[in-house]
Design a protein around this motif. Sequence first.
Motif: not given
Length: 271
Positions: A167, A192, A194-195, A205-207, A211, A260, A263, A267
């Motif tokens: 992240i 959340h 991330m990755n 998840d935010l990616n 995203s 975001l 990112m 990924k």
Amino acid sequence: MKTLLCCCVLWLCLPPLLARAAVLHIDLGHGTKTWTTAQLLARADAATVTIPDDVAFRHRMRYRAVPLRALLPGLRPDQHLQFVAADGFAAEIPADVILNRQGAQAWLAIEDPAHPWPALAEGGKGSGPFYLVWTDPQAAHISPEQWPYQLASIRALSGVDARFPAIVPQADASAEVRQGFTAFKRSCFACHTMNGEGDARLGPDLNIPYSPTEYLRADLLRGFIRNPQSLRHWPEARMQGFPTQQTLSDADLDAVLAYLRYMAKHKTPTP
């Protein structure tokens, strides 16, 4: 007969009280200490604290609470704490924020089974049995995500960057992306991942696989973060949003979006 009736009445009353009986687990790396509700309420340093604008209830609240510092003997400013709630919320708070003696003070509020707290607005759920509340939170810029309720455990861990390298922006990331990463850890990472990395289990998840910057216009995403109901009316939604500059400044919000977007180009494949 009267004795038997009294016993039956007492037995019927016990389950609700027992259901609310709770324990809090604290692990600072040298063994887990377990506190029961009764033990905490009986402490000599338990006090009544007033929170003028409570994050969970959104109005003035009073609690029986213990100074959190008193429950964390030996905690060092360079350590990092994770507060895990029963619903999967995982707040990450540096120890120096807890140890701060210049303004904001952290308190562990304890729900007395004999006098339960009112239900929260969403779905009638409770915020007990334990709740991290703050007096003078503005003095240390405490965010709403640093008020975990339904608290089950407190653990001393390595910092977020060390535990979840996927992240972390690369060294050549812009200053705005790094500012967004800091704001993301404070305001988003409690709910959340991330990755695919993180301990929270409350939000998506935010990616991975996408995203939100890949399927929402920037203005819609900005509005959603401020007020989730602005994008989709959903009374049962659990995200509360960040409606004010005090909870998330415009500069930090723009920086989170920059993080975001960054990112989305970085990924990490998941199994």
